[in-house]
Design a protein around this motif. Structure first.
Motif, PDB file in Angstrom:
ATOM      1  N   VAL A 159     -61.784 -36.392 -10.109  1.00 58.16           N
ATOM      2  CA  VAL A 159     -62.664 -37.555 -10.014  1.00 58.16           C
ATOM      3  C   VAL A 159     -63.708 -37.616 -11.129  1.00 58.16           C
ATOM      4  CG1 VAL A 159     -62.332 -37.874  -7.541  1.00 58.16           C
ATOM      5  CG2 VAL A 159     -64.200 -36.428  -8.362  1.00 58.16           C
ATOM      6  N   THR A 160     -63.906 -36.537 -11.842  1.00 54.74           N
ATOM      7  CA  THR A 160     -64.817 -36.563 -12.988  1.00 54.74           C
ATOM      8  C   THR A 160     -64.369 -37.630 -13.970  1.00 54.74           C
ATOM      9  OG1 THR A 160     -65.273 -34.209 -12.735  1.00 54.74           O
ATOM     10  CG2 THR A 160     -65.798 -35.190 -14.867  1.00 54.74           C
ATOM     11  N   TYR A 161     -63.065 -37.756 -14.158  1.00 54.40           N
ATOM     12  CA  TYR A 161     -62.549 -38.766 -15.084  1.00 54.40           C
ATOM     13  C   TYR A 161     -62.874 -40.182 -14.597  1.00 54.40           C
ATOM     14  CZ  TYR A 161     -59.906 -35.077 -17.437  1.00 54.40           C
ATOM     15  OH  TYR A 161     -59.546 -33.950 -18.133  1.00 54.40           O
ATOM     16  N   LEU A 162     -62.797 -40.417 -13.282  1.00 58.29           N
ATOM     17  CA  LEU A 162     -63.141 -41.738 -12.742  1.00 58.29           C
ATOM     18  C   LEU A 162     -64.615 -42.050 -12.959  1.00 58.29           C
ATOM     19  CD1 LEU A 162     -61.347 -42.275  -9.312  1.00 58.29           C
ATOM     20  CD2 LEU A 162     -61.037 -43.519 -11.442  1.00 58.29           C
ATOM     21  N   ASP A 163     -65.465 -41.055 -12.734  1.00 56.04           N
ATOM     22  CA  ASP A 163     -66.894 -41.253 -12.944  1.00 56.04           C
ATOM     23  C   ASP A 163     -67.180 -41.578 -14.410  1.00 56.04           C
ATOM     24  OD1 ASP A 163     -67.441 -40.777 -10.251  1.00 56.04           O
ATOM     25  OD2 ASP A 163     -67.828 -38.639 -10.579  1.00 56.04           O
ATOM     26  N   GLN A 164     -66.512 -40.870 -15.317  1.00 57.92           N
ATOM     27  CA  GLN A 164     -66.696 -41.128 -16.746  1.00 57.92           C
ATOM     28  C   GLN A 164     -66.162 -42.509 -17.116  1.00 57.92           C
ATOM     29  OE1 GLN A 164     -64.642 -37.649 -18.143  1.00 57.92           O
ATOM     30  NE2 GLN A 164     -66.535 -36.457 -18.318  1.00 57.92           N
ATOM     31  N   ALA A 207     -57.864 -53.783 -14.371  1.00 55.52           N
ATOM     32  CA  ALA A 207     -56.661 -53.992 -13.545  1.00 55.52           C
ATOM     33  C   ALA A 207     -56.115 -52.658 -13.051  1.00 55.52           C
ATOM     34  CB  ALA A 207     -55.606 -54.747 -14.335  1.00 55.52           C
ATOM     35  N   HIS A 208     -56.151 -51.646 -13.896  1.00 60.74           N
ATOM     36  CA  HIS A 208     -55.684 -50.314 -13.508  1.00 60.74           C
ATOM     37  C   HIS A 208     -56.551 -49.748 -12.385  1.00 60.74           C
ATOM     38  CE1 HIS A 208     -54.965 -45.857 -14.615  1.00 60.74           C
ATOM     39  NE2 HIS A 208     -53.995 -46.261 -13.830  1.00 60.74           N
ATOM     40  N   MET A 209     -57.865 -49.916 -12.495  1.00 59.48           N
ATOM     41  CA  MET A 209     -58.760 -49.413 -11.463  1.00 59.48           C
ATOM     42  C   MET A 209     -58.543 -50.149 -10.136  1.00 59.48           C
ATOM     43  SD  MET A 209     -60.420 -46.877 -12.820  1.00 59.48           S
ATOM     44  CE  MET A 209     -58.786 -46.568 -13.441  1.00 59.48           C
ATOM     45  N   GLY A 235     -60.068 -42.345 -19.339  1.00 55.77           N
ATOM     46  CA  GLY A 235     -60.579 -41.707 -18.124  1.00 55.77           C
ATOM     47  C   GLY A 235     -59.789 -42.123 -16.895  1.00 55.77           C
ATOM     48  N   GLY A 236     -59.444 -43.389 -16.816  1.00 50.10           N
ATOM     49  CA  GLY A 236     -58.648 -43.878 -15.681  1.00 50.10           C
ATOM     50  C   GLY A 236     -57.277 -43.235 -15.616  1.00 50.10           C
ATOM     51  N   TRP A 237     -56.615 -43.150 -16.747  1.00 51.47           N
ATOM     52  CA  TRP A 237     -55.276 -42.531 -16.757  1.00 51.47           C
ATOM     53  C   TRP A 237     -55.339 -41.031 -16.530  1.00 51.47           C
ATOM     54  CZ3 TRP A 237     -50.952 -44.686 -15.728  1.00 51.47           C
ATOM     55  CH2 TRP A 237     -50.791 -46.057 -15.936  1.00 51.47           C
ATOM     56  N   LEU A 238     -56.339 -40.379 -17.090  1.00 47.56           N
ATOM     57  CA  LEU A 238     -56.461 -38.939 -16.852  1.00 47.56           C
ATOM     58  C   LEU A 238     -56.735 -38.654 -15.376  1.00 47.56           C
ATOM     59  CD1 LEU A 238     -58.275 -37.927 -20.129  1.00 47.56           C
ATOM     60  CD2 LEU A 238     -56.078 -37.032 -19.324  1.00 47.56           C
ATOM     61  N   TYR A 239     -57.535 -39.510 -14.738  1.00 53.34           N
ATOM     62  CA  TYR A 239     -57.714 -39.345 -13.293  1.00 53.34           C
ATOM     63  C   TYR A 239     -56.387 -39.512 -12.568  1.00 53.34           C
ATOM     64  CZ  TYR A 239     -58.194 -40.489  -8.467  1.00 53.34           C
ATOM     65  OH  TYR A 239     -57.992 -40.501  -7.121  1.00 53.34           O
ATOM     66  N   ARG A 240     -55.653 -40.554 -12.921  1.00 48.56           N
ATOM     67  CA  ARG A 240     -54.398 -40.839 -12.209  1.00 48.56           C
ATOM     68  C   ARG A 240     -53.428 -39.667 -12.286  1.00 48.56           C
ATOM     69  NH1 ARG A 240     -51.158 -46.518 -12.297  1.00 48.56           N
ATOM     70  NH2 ARG A 240     -49.543 -45.913 -10.801  1.00 48.56           N
ATOM     71  N   LEU A 290     -51.072 -40.979 -23.952  1.00 47.65           N
ATOM     72  CA  LEU A 290     -50.420 -39.690 -23.682  1.00 47.65           C
ATOM     73  C   LEU A 290     -50.464 -39.338 -22.198  1.00 47.65           C
ATOM     74  CD1 LEU A 290     -51.620 -37.583 -26.739  1.00 47.65           C
ATOM     75  CD2 LEU A 290     -49.371 -38.611 -26.374  1.00 47.65           C
ATOM     76  N   ALA A 291     -51.599 -39.615 -21.544  1.00 44.27           N
ATOM     77  CA  ALA A 291     -51.707 -39.312 -20.113  1.00 44.27           C
ATOM     78  C   ALA A 291     -50.722 -40.150 -19.305  1.00 44.27           C
ATOM     79  CB  ALA A 291     -53.140 -39.552 -19.628  1.00 44.27           C
ATOM     80  N   SER A 292     -50.623 -41.433 -19.617  1.00 43.49           N
ATOM     81  CA  SER A 292     -49.668 -42.282 -18.887  1.00 43.49           C
ATOM     82  C   SER A 292     -48.238 -41.858 -19.187  1.00 43.49           C
ATOM     83  CB  SER A 292     -49.893 -43.759 -19.203  1.00 43.49           C
ATOM     84  OG  SER A 292     -49.670 -44.042 -20.566  1.00 43.49           O
ATOM     85  N   SER A 293     -47.971 -41.445 -20.413  1.00 40.01           N
ATOM     86  CA  SER A 293     -46.635 -40.956 -20.762  1.00 40.01           C
ATOM     87  C   SER A 293     -46.310 -39.662 -20.029  1.00 40.01           C
ATOM     88  CB  SER A 293     -46.530 -40.730 -22.277  1.00 40.01           C
ATOM     89  OG  SER A 293     -46.686 -41.946 -22.962  1.00 40.01           O
ATOM     90  N   ALA A 294     -47.310 -38.821 -19.823  1.00 35.19           N
ATOM     91  CA  ALA A 294     -47.090 -37.572 -19.082  1.00 35.19           C
ATOM     92  C   ALA A 294     -46.567 -37.868 -17.679  1.00 35.19           C
ATOM     93  CB  ALA A 294     -48.387 -36.760 -19.013  1.00 35.19           C
TER      94      ALA A 294
END
Length: 188
Positions: A101-106, A131-133, A91-96, A29-33
């Motif tokens: 940055v909380t999402y990246l840490d998680q 790969a995404h990171m 977490g990676g997509w929500l950060y993007r 869903l985050a990537s679709s957003a």
């Protein structure tokens, strides 16, 4: 493959520890957003992101796998083996999307808590997440644990490009690479 049997749907809610399911859907869903935001439908993008955040928070609340429920139905097919990959992915997509940055840490926390494998498929998002990171880092984002992600990708690429048995990746005589322990090969 044709499946002629029943394909019933099952209901999950936030009281069930199905972090793999919640994380996988939250990442999608985050990537679709991002897609809808880029195409001018900010209202729909905002709704996708709202639901992604909600599902991700459910995964944070209670660890677990969807196959811990409906055990009879998932005993022989499509059983989930971990949840950390899905939560790291989300977490990676929500950060993007949010730049929080909380999402990246998680995401890094889930990556280091889990046991990343080298077999991308329906039940493993480890390689895709790494790969995404690395991609985010290449775009100039500061990604915690980037050296860990890069080391993982080096091994992943070594395994799949050479296919000489490293990490159990082998090749058919005509060149299809697959994990030697998996009868469904890389088509899983």
């Amino acid at each position: 493959e044709q499946q002629t049997g029943a394909r019933p749907a099952y209901k999950y809610n936030r009281t069930m520890g199905a972090a793999d399911l919640y994380g996988g859907v939250a990442g999608a869903l985050a990537s679709s957003a991002m897609v809808f935001q880029d195409n001018g439908d900010s209202g729909f993008a905002d709704e996708l992101l709202r639901v992604a955040k909600e599902l991700y928070s459910w995964g944070l609340e209670k660890d677990g796998k969807y196959s811990d429920y409906y055990k009879k139905q998932t005993a022989s097919i499509y059983k989930s083996y971990d949840f950390q990959d899905n939560m790291a992915w989300a977490g990676g997509w929500l950060y993007r999307v949010t730049k929080d940055v909380t999402y990246l840490d998680q995401a890094l926390s889930y990556f280091t808590r889990g046991t990343p494998d080298y077999y991308p498929g329906w039940d493993s998002l480890w390689a895709q997440h790494a790969a995404h990171m690395v991609s985010l880092s290449n775009m100039g984002h500061i990604v915690p644990g980037i050296d860990l992600y890069k080391a993982y990708m080096d091994k992943f690429l070594r395994a799949w490009l050479v296919a000489d048995g490293f990490e159990d990746i082998v090749s058919t005589p005509l060149g299809m690479h697959y994990p030697k322990w998996n009868e469904w090969a890389n088509l899983a």
